[in-house]
Design a protein around this motif. Structure first.
Motif, mmCIF file in Angstrom:
data_model
loop_
_atom_site.group_PDB
_atom_site.id
_atom_site.type_symbol
_atom_site.label_atom_id
_atom_site.label_comp_id
_atom_site.label_asym_id
_atom_site.label_seq_id
_atom_site.Cartn_x
_atom_site.Cartn_y
_atom_site.Cartn_z
ATOM 1 N N ASN A 37 7.594 3.279 4.389
ATOM 2 C CA ASN A 37 8.009 3.228 2.992
ATOM 3 C C ASN A 37 9.398 2.620 2.872
ATOM 4 O OD1 ASN A 37 9.080 5.349 4.395
ATOM 5 N ND2 ASN A 37 8.916 6.845 2.757
ATOM 6 N N PHE A 38 9.789 1.809 3.854
ATOM 7 C CA PHE A 38 11.107 1.176 3.839
ATOM 8 C C PHE A 38 11.274 0.339 2.567
ATOM 9 C CE2 PHE A 38 10.799 0.793 8.760
ATOM 10 C CZ PHE A 38 11.197 2.112 8.902
ATOM 11 N N GLU A 39 12.528 0.152 2.163
ATOM 12 C CA GLU A 39 12.813 -0.728 1.023
ATOM 13 C C GLU A 39 12.170 -2.088 1.270
ATOM 14 O OE1 GLU A 39 16.919 -1.301 -0.155
ATOM 15 O OE2 GLU A 39 17.389 0.783 0.278
ATOM 16 N N GLY A 40 11.439 -2.565 0.293
ATOM 17 C CA GLY A 40 10.891 -3.919 0.362
ATOM 18 C C GLY A 40 9.755 -4.108 1.348
ATOM 19 N N ARG A 41 9.343 -3.051 2.013
ATOM 20 C CA ARG A 41 8.311 -3.185 3.048
ATOM 21 C C ARG A 41 7.017 -3.782 2.469
ATOM 22 N NH1 ARG A 41 7.070 -2.936 8.662
ATOM 23 N NH2 ARG A 41 4.910 -2.314 8.830
ATOM 24 N N GLN A 42 6.629 -3.315 1.279
ATOM 25 C CA GLN A 42 5.353 -3.784 0.710
ATOM 26 C C GLN A 42 5.564 -4.915 -0.293
ATOM 27 O OE1 GLN A 42 3.430 0.298 -0.156
ATOM 28 N NE2 GLN A 42 1.895 -0.834 1.007
ATOM 29 N N GLY A 43 6.741 -5.512 -0.257
ATOM 30 C CA GLY A 43 7.095 -6.586 -1.177
ATOM 31 C C GLY A 43 8.507 -6.322 -1.671
ATOM 32 N N PRO A 44 9.285 -7.385 -1.992
ATOM 33 C CA PRO A 44 10.659 -7.171 -2.449
ATOM 34 C C PRO A 44 10.689 -6.242 -3.670
ATOM 35 C CG PRO A 44 10.232 -9.509 -2.070
ATOM 36 C CD PRO A 44 8.912 -8.804 -1.942
ATOM 37 N N GLY A 45 11.437 -5.172 -3.593
ATOM 38 C CA GLY A 45 11.578 -4.239 -4.715
ATOM 39 C C GLY A 45 10.430 -3.252 -4.863
ATOM 40 N N ALA A 46 9.403 -3.328 -4.002
ATOM 41 C CA ALA A 46 8.249 -2.424 -4.109
ATOM 42 C C ALA A 46 8.661 -0.998 -3.750
ATOM 43 C CB ALA A 46 7.143 -2.887 -3.168
ATOM 44 N N ARG A 47 8.061 -0.018 -4.439
ATOM 45 C CA ARG A 47 8.378 1.398 -4.178
ATOM 46 C C ARG A 47 7.137 2.094 -3.625
ATOM 47 N NH1 ARG A 47 11.060 1.810 -10.149
ATOM 48 N NH2 ARG A 47 13.245 1.780 -9.527
ATOM 49 N N THR A 48 7.252 2.538 -2.359
ATOM 50 C CA THR A 48 6.087 3.044 -1.626
ATOM 51 C C THR A 48 6.111 4.557 -1.466
ATOM 52 O OG1 THR A 48 6.028 0.992 -0.365
ATOM 53 C CG2 THR A 48 4.873 2.885 0.594
ATOM 54 N N MET A 49 4.976 5.181 -1.717
ATOM 55 C CA MET A 49 4.800 6.601 -1.379
ATOM 56 C C MET A 49 3.657 6.673 -0.363
ATOM 57 S SD MET A 49 5.092 8.214 -5.222
ATOM 58 C CE MET A 49 4.542 6.770 -6.139
ATOM 59 N N LEU A 50 3.958 7.177 0.831
ATOM 60 C CA LEU A 50 2.940 7.246 1.880
ATOM 61 C C LEU A 50 2.086 8.498 1.713
ATOM 62 C CD1 LEU A 50 5.171 6.347 4.962
ATOM 63 C CD2 LEU A 50 3.671 4.804 3.662
ATOM 64 N N ALA A 51 0.789 8.367 1.951
ATOM 65 C CA ALA A 51 -0.123 9.506 1.822
ATOM 66 C C ALA A 51 -1.394 9.253 2.621
ATOM 67 C CB ALA A 51 -0.455 9.737 0.353
ATOM 68 N N SER A 52 -2.281 10.246 2.640
ATOM 69 C CA SER A 52 -3.554 10.132 3.365
ATOM 70 C C SER A 52 -4.570 9.379 2.503
ATOM 71 C CB SER A 52 -4.103 11.527 3.657
ATOM 72 O OG SER A 52 -4.612 12.081 2.445
ATOM 73 N N PRO A 53 -5.672 8.915 3.105
ATOM 74 C CA PRO A 53 -6.726 8.251 2.319
ATOM 75 C C PRO A 53 -7.312 9.169 1.232
ATOM 76 C CG PRO A 53 -7.046 7.811 4.644
ATOM 77 C CD PRO A 53 -5.947 8.829 4.555
ATOM 78 N N LEU A 54 -7.360 10.476 1.503
ATOM 79 C CA LEU A 54 -7.917 11.397 0.508
ATOM 80 C C LEU A 54 -6.980 11.521 -0.709
ATOM 81 C CD1 LEU A 54 -10.305 13.309 -0.056
ATOM 82 C CD2 LEU A 54 -8.941 15.159 0.946
ATOM 83 N N THR A 55 -5.682 11.645 -0.453
ATOM 84 C CA THR A 55 -4.708 11.698 -1.553
ATOM 85 C C THR A 55 -4.710 10.362 -2.306
ATOM 86 O OG1 THR A 55 -3.376 13.290 -0.334
ATOM 87 C CG2 THR A 55 -2.261 12.080 -2.093
ATOM 88 N N ALA A 56 -4.860 9.265 -1.562
ATOM 89 C CA ALA A 56 -4.929 7.939 -2.201
ATOM 90 C C ALA A 56 -6.150 7.870 -3.121
ATOM 91 C CB ALA A 56 -4.992 6.855 -1.143
ATOM 92 N N ALA A 57 -7.251 8.469 -2.677
ATOM 93 C CA ALA A 57 -8.482 8.437 -3.477
ATOM 94 C C ALA A 57 -8.315 9.246 -4.766
ATOM 95 C CB ALA A 57 -9.648 8.992 -2.658
ATOM 96 N N ALA A 58 -7.734 10.445 -4.642
ATOM 97 C CA ALA A 58 -7.538 11.280 -5.831
ATOM 98 C C ALA A 58 -6.611 10.565 -6.815
ATOM 99 C CB ALA A 58 -6.957 12.637 -5.427
ATOM 100 N N THR A 59 -5.582 9.930 -6.267
ATOM 101 C CA THR A 59 -4.616 9.198 -7.092
ATOM 102 C C THR A 59 -5.274 7.986 -7.762
ATOM 103 O OG1 THR A 59 -2.829 9.938 -5.664
ATOM 104 C CG2 THR A 59 -2.386 7.980 -6.982
ATOM 105 N N ALA A 60 -6.173 7.337 -7.036
ATOM 106 C CA ALA A 60 -6.843 6.143 -7.573
ATOM 107 C C ALA A 60 -7.749 6.492 -8.753
ATOM 108 C CB ALA A 60 -7.655 5.467 -6.471
ATOM 109 N N ILE A 61 -8.198 7.735 -8.802
ATOM 110 C CA ILE A 61 -9.081 8.161 -9.897
ATOM 111 C C ILE A 61 -8.284 8.620 -11.118
ATOM 112 C CG2 ILE A 61 -10.803 9.930 -10.568
ATOM 113 C CD1 ILE A 61 -11.855 7.641 -8.704
ATOM 114 N N THR A 62 -7.175 9.344 -10.878
ATOM 115 C CA THR A 62 -6.396 9.873 -12.018
ATOM 116 C C THR A 62 -5.333 8.890 -12.499
ATOM 117 O OG1 THR A 62 -4.723 10.875 -10.617
ATOM 118 C CG2 THR A 62 -6.642 12.234 -11.135
#
Lengths: 198, 466
Positions: free
Chosen positions: B431-456
């Protein structure tokens, strides 16, 4: 092939009092697309150094008139993250010869040594003192003496010994190269292969 | 005879020469290379006028900057194309096996090694990539190296390494429902910090680790580097042997029996000594999420970002800088936070098990309208398997699309970049600064948490659905 020798350096310092500086900050991944080792200094600390239009950010230390020198002084756990040697190449290409911090990530440390950029690990208290002194007087100089493994704040500031493995120290002092060494033991490597096949 | 850890057993038998007061020349059994960290190493060989010493022990795959759509076309981005072409050329010139872009075995280097059976217990494995620790899940000594060291391996099949100290991390007990291996490793890193294992090689042990599948074990070992460890491994057992058996390059017949006997001798002796030992209870771990700009800045999903008083004086500046980048404040709750992107993939969570977890959660539900979701399989084989199991169909029916394999938005070297200021819940590792693109803000999580988040469409505790 002989590498550049390193013995003693006296220089002003550039302070970067931030902890956990990761290799993505030192050189962002999007600048790793070169196929040679040169030119990475241009993009050293790219996103801290420039805004998105490419204009230098005034509050970043590399853009400040106050500080210059061949020694980067950084907060603890410098160089964490990726194994990209490009981070060490970028620091070297920019003009740094030494990075001082209270500790370094393992891979960054070996990459630096393999690149001829000397990582000098100092105590927390020495680092805090150096930041303090640099804050009040940017012109102070630091001496790093590899032979005696000694870092000193000039003219009469604190000094401290630092660790470096004896093999690597000799390589740097004499300009010896690791691959020349490995090529010289090829017969032993072949013997190992014969012995160890299961 | 002295008691030894599994790490000692593997390390010691691979020493070719011990340099007095220096490192050892360590023999490397398997070397993986990719397009980003290898070109300068081949350049070095050329300057020296030497060839690759043992080309049959190196395997290559382009993964870091390949596009994840239209892989059958020429790579659009010029610098990426040059790097991928350079890898092809270097492999051809030096007789190295290459699983190029449209090869059925192509994929992320740390996904294809295990799935092809190239990764095996007892081996020393290196790659110019810090997540090489993934292969440790098989009971191998696997670690990331820099380009100078890639050149050493190409030139001599050895690297010069000093032996790290040994740490054992024990996780015992049963995991809560909704808690996955990604949560275990994010929890450990949040407890010991991003530099907490610097100088060590870690062995993960305990009943919670033994209960995990091979793919889950890989997720844990993968992120060893995120706490500074040189590498991480898990002793091989029946789960390991079962996984390897029958794979493309796994030993067969009589050779299998010989190897199996060797693999079974690897686990640490009962009284082997470690320089440091840590203990955690599996039941204490909840689904994890990160709030800051290094993987150690994580909390249980029902928890809060620490208040300033909880942070050491000396670390407050770095903490504030990190939260300012994220657009968060100390003391805030993580659940319910706004999200713009979800990324499922990478060498951490881009395997078939991860896609199965995501798909079974979203089956019959709908993707939240406010989100862009990228689902990127870790390899061609994972992609084909997902097709075969009907996962692609489930995803499409729920409003998602599956892309083509590669490292993708984990490090945003290709076109898959999270835009400036946008929030991503990501199954990747940094989740380093800019890791996923300049200025991107990353929250790391499991695939299951990602799935719940993708639905809500907001940071969501998956347990609320279970």
């Amino acid at each position: 092939m002989p590498i550049e020798k390193f013995t003693t350096l006296i220089s002003e310092c550039v302070p970067l009092p931030i902890e956990n500086v990761d290799t993505d900050q030192i050189i962002p991944a999007r600048f790793l697309k070169a196929t040679t080792r040169e030119g990475f200094g241009e993009n050293l600390f790219r996103d801290w150094r420039y805004d998105k239009t490419g204009k230098p950010k005034e509050d970043f230390v590399l853009n400040s008139d106050r500080y210059s020198g061949e020694i980067l002084v950084a907060g603890k756990n410098f160089g964490s993250g990726s194994s990209r040697e490009h981070a060490a190449w970028a620091l070297k290409d920019y003009g740094f010869k030494i990075v001082a911090s209270s500790y370094f990530a393992d891979i960054f440390k070996s990459n630096s040594l393999n690149t001829g950029l000397l990582p000098v690990q100092v105590s927390e208290s020495f680092l805090a003192r150096l930041f303090e002194l640099l804050d009040t007087d940017p012109s102070i100089k630091v001496k790093v003496d590899l032979e005696n493994q000694l870092i000193s704040i000039l003219p009469d500031g604190p000094q401290e010994n630092f660790e470096i493995n004896t093999y690597k120290k000799n390589c740097l002092l004499n300009g010896y190269d690791d691959i020349d060494y490995l090529l010289s033991i090829k017969a032993k490597i072949s013997d190992w292969e014969k012995r160890m096949v299961i | 005879m002295d008691s030894k850890t599994i790490f000692d057993k593997i390390w010691d038998r691979h020493i070719v020469v011990n340099i007095p007061e220096g490192p050892s020349a360590l023999y490397i059994d398997r070397h993986f290379i990719h397009e980003v960290t290898s070109p300068q190493a081949f350049g070095g060989l050329k300057e020296r006028g030497i060839s690759v010493f043992r080309p049959e022990k190196t395997v290559a795959t382009p993964d870091h900057n390949v596009p994840t759509i239209n892989q059958h076309l020429t790579i659009h981005e010029e610098l990426s194309r040059v790097q991928v072409d350079k890898l092809t050329e270097n492999c051809r010139d030096h007789n190295i096996t290459l699983y190029g872009l449209n090869n059925p075995f192509n994929g992320i280097v740390h996904v294809i090694g295990p799935e092809l059976g190239i990764t095996q217990p007892g081996m020393t494995i290196v790659c110019g990539d810090s997540h090489t620790s993934t292969h440790g899940a098989f009971g191998s000594v696997a670690f990331g190296i820099g380009t100078s060291e890639v050149e050493m391996v190409l030139a001599s099949q050895c690297v010069l390494q000093s032996k790290p100290k040994k740490m054992r991390i024990n996780i015992d007990g049963d995991l809560q429902r909704g808690v996955a291996s990604k949560d275990i490793i994010l929890y450990i890193i949040s407890q010991i910090s991003t530099g907490g294992a610097t100088g060590y090689f870690v062995e993960y042990a305990g009943s919670a680790i033994r209960s995990l599948s091979m793919e889950s074990r890989m997720t844990i070992c993968n992120m060893s580097i995120e706490m500074g460890a040189r590498g991480g491994l898990i002793a091989p057992d029946e789960v390991t042997f079962e996984y390897i058996k029958g794979r493309e390059f796994a030993p067969k017949g009589e050779q299998w029996d010989q190897k199996l006997e060797f693999w079974k001798s690897l686990p640490s002796d009962p009284d082997a000594a470690f320089d440091k030992e840590l203990f955690f209870r599996a039941g204490d771990i909840e689904p994890m999420i990160t709030y800051g700009t290094n993987p150690g800045m994580g909390t249980g999903i029902s928890g809060k970002i620490p208040s300033l008083q909880e942070i050491d004086n000396a670390s407050r500046n770095s903490f504030n800088k990190s939260l300012e980048y994220m657009g968060f404040s100390p003391g805030e709750a993580m659940e319910g936070k706004k999200v713009d992107y979800v990324f499922v993939g990478s060498c951490t969570n881009g395997r078939i098990e991860d896609l199965r977890i995501f798909a079974s959660f979203v089956k019959g539900k709908r993707k939240a309208d406010n989100l862009t979701v990228w689902i990127v399989p870790g390899s061609r084989q994972v992609e084909r398997q997902a097709e075969k199991e009907g996962i692609r169909k489930i995803l499409e029916e729920a409003g998602f699309e599956m892309r083509q394999p590669g490292c993708s938005a984990c490090l945003a070297m290709n076109e898959d970049k999270i835009p400036e200021g946008k929030y991503a819940v990501s199954t990747s590792n940094r989740n380093f600064e800019g890791r996923q693109g300049p200025g991107a803000r990353t929250m790391l999580a499991s695939p299951l948490t990602a799935a719940a988040t993708a639905i809500t469409g907001r940071v969501t505790d998956p347990r609320t659905f279970l």
